[in-house]
Enzyme design. Structure first.
Site, PDB file in Angstrom:
ATOM      1  N   THR A  12       0.859  -1.184   0.000  1.00 29.24           N
ATOM      2  CA  THR A  12       0.000   0.000   0.000  1.00 29.24           C
ATOM      3  C   THR A  12       0.897   1.236   0.000  1.00 29.24           C
ATOM      4  O   THR A  12       2.016   1.218   0.519  1.00 29.24           O
ATOM      5  CB  THR A  12      -0.934   0.028   1.218  1.00 29.24           C
ATOM      6  N   GLY A  13       0.402   2.311  -0.601  1.00 28.25           N
ATOM      7  CA  GLY A  13       1.271   3.477  -0.762  1.00 28.25           C
ATOM      8  C   GLY A  13       2.453   3.135  -1.642  1.00 28.25           C
ATOM      9  O   GLY A  13       3.563   3.618  -1.428  1.00 28.25           O
ATOM     10  N   GLY A  14       2.203   2.306  -2.643  1.00 24.38           N
ATOM     11  CA  GLY A  14       3.298   1.762  -3.447  1.00 24.38           C
ATOM     12  C   GLY A  14       3.632   2.552  -4.696  1.00 24.38           C
ATOM     13  O   GLY A  14       4.446   2.098  -5.499  1.00 24.38           O
ATOM     14  N   SER A  16       4.878   5.722  -4.843  1.00 24.31           N
ATOM     15  CA  SER A  16       5.916   6.744  -4.704  1.00 24.31           C
ATOM     16  C   SER A  16       6.812   6.425  -3.513  1.00 24.31           C
ATOM     17  O   SER A  16       6.488   5.570  -2.686  1.00 24.31           O
ATOM     18  CB  SER A  16       5.286   8.137  -4.523  1.00 24.31           C
ATOM     19  N   GLY A  17       7.941   7.118  -3.451  1.00 16.97           N
ATOM     20  CA  GLY A  17       8.818   7.034  -2.295  1.00 16.97           C
ATOM     21  C   GLY A  17       9.302   5.645  -1.971  1.00 16.97           C
ATOM     22  O   GLY A  17       9.683   4.860  -2.851  1.00 16.97           O
ATOM     23  N   ILE A  18       9.276   5.311  -0.685  1.00 15.42           N
ATOM     24  CA  ILE A  18       9.753   4.012  -0.213  1.00 15.42           C
ATOM     25  C   ILE A  18       8.900   2.880  -0.773  1.00 15.42           C
ATOM     26  O   ILE A  18       9.407   1.807  -1.108  1.00 15.42           O
ATOM     27  CB  ILE A  18       9.775   3.990   1.329  1.00 15.42           C
ATOM     28  N   GLY A  19       7.592   3.109  -0.910  1.00 18.60           N
ATOM     29  CA  GLY A  19       6.724   2.078  -1.468  1.00 18.60           C
ATOM     30  C   GLY A  19       7.082   1.729  -2.895  1.00 18.60           C
ATOM     31  O   GLY A  19       7.149   0.551  -3.256  1.00 18.60           O
ATOM     32  N   SER A 137       8.554   4.620  12.051  1.00 17.68           N
ATOM     33  CA  SER A 137       9.380   5.806  11.869  1.00 17.68           C
ATOM     34  C   SER A 137      10.253   5.992  13.099  1.00 17.68           C
ATOM     35  O   SER A 137       9.888   5.577  14.207  1.00 17.68           O
ATOM     36  CB  SER A 137       8.512   7.048  11.679  1.00 17.68           C
ATOM     37  N   TYR A 150       1.715  12.683  14.632  1.00 15.63           N
ATOM     38  CA  TYR A 150       2.360  11.714  13.741  1.00 15.63           C
ATOM     39  C   TYR A 150       3.195  10.720  14.539  1.00 15.63           C
ATOM     40  O   TYR A 150       3.130   9.510  14.310  1.00 15.63           O
ATOM     41  CB  TYR A 150       3.230  12.453  12.727  1.00 15.63           C
TER      42      TYR A 150
END
Length: 244
Positions: A12-14, A16-19, A137, A150
């Site tokens: 999920t969240g795949g 952009s970025g780390i995903g 995090s 957060y």
């Protein structure tokens, strides 16, 4: 690189970025990868960038119907999952005194509620020996100015993994937390000015911020059988920032 050959993964969240970096790495390691995200244009671009053995499905993890459709699609097409990387998350700067209910709900609905129900709905598809990875995090173990909500959401994610490791006794399914430090993604660059990035780099013993590919490499380790005796753990990829 073949440590994930034949495995089916969902990130999920795949898009952009780390995903996205992890999706590329998983495919390079032999997996077929489903990626999800809220924006179809970014999702489609990510699928094109990855190139093969990937399928993008538009979904908002805070929407139960979207999650059901995502999991039902994977079940219909592949029948099971071997890897679930619950990576989607958000972060905003809001100091004490200016925190609103909207800010709290937005952060916790995605980072905690969305993560929880992503895992719960995907659980019936996970075979014995599967790997669940949750994105944490460094702020989950540190006090960070203007990021209390957060930080609290990521501390909650950390405890979900501890508790779920107990819930999953007898299934051989592992659940671990992958906790990046400052990482040079588009979202981080947008959120932090150059001075803040430089300060974070200087705070790490390795004197720099991370690259998404470095976190993706550890995600591939946690996804693979190389981490077969790990569950309930948290692995930091932070250049030592939160460690010393």
């Amino acid at each position: 690189m073949t440590k994930l050959t034949g495995k089916i993964a969902l990130i999920t969240g795949g898009a952009s970025g780390i995903g996205l970096a992890s999706a590329k790495r998983f495919v390079a390691e032999g997996a077929f990868v489903y990626i999800s995200g809220r924006r179809k244009d970014i999702l489609d671009a990510a699928v094109t960038e990855i190139g093969s053995n990937v399928r993008g499905i538009q979904a908002d993890i805070t929407n139960a119907d979207d999650l059901d459709r995502l999991i039902d699609t994977i079940k219909a097409e592949k029948g099971h999952l071997d890897i679930l990387f619950a990576n989607a998350g958000v972060g905003e700067f809001t100091p004490l005194g200016k925190i609103t209910s909207e800010h709290y709900d937005y952060t916790f609905n995605i980072n905690v509620k969305g993560t929880l129900f992503t895992v719960q709905k995907a659980l019936p598809l996970l075979r014995p020996g599967s790997s669940i990875i949750l994105t944490g995090s460094t702020v989950g173990v540190m006090g960070t100015p203007a990021m209390s909500v957060y930080s609290a959401s990521k501390a909650a994610v950390r405890n979900l993994a501890r508790s779920w490791a107990q819930d999953l006794r007898g299934t051989s399914i592992r659940v671990n937390v992958l906790s990046p430090g400052a990482t040079k993604t588009d979202k981080v660059i947008e959120l932090l000015n150059p001075e803040m990035l430089e300060s974070l780099a200087k705070g790490a013993p390795l004197d720099r911020v991370g690259d998404p590919t470095e976190t993706a490499a550890v995600a591939a380790f946690l996804a693979s059988d190389d981490s077969s005796f790990m569950t309930g753990s948290e692995v930091f990829v932070d250049g030592g920032y939160a460690q010393v």
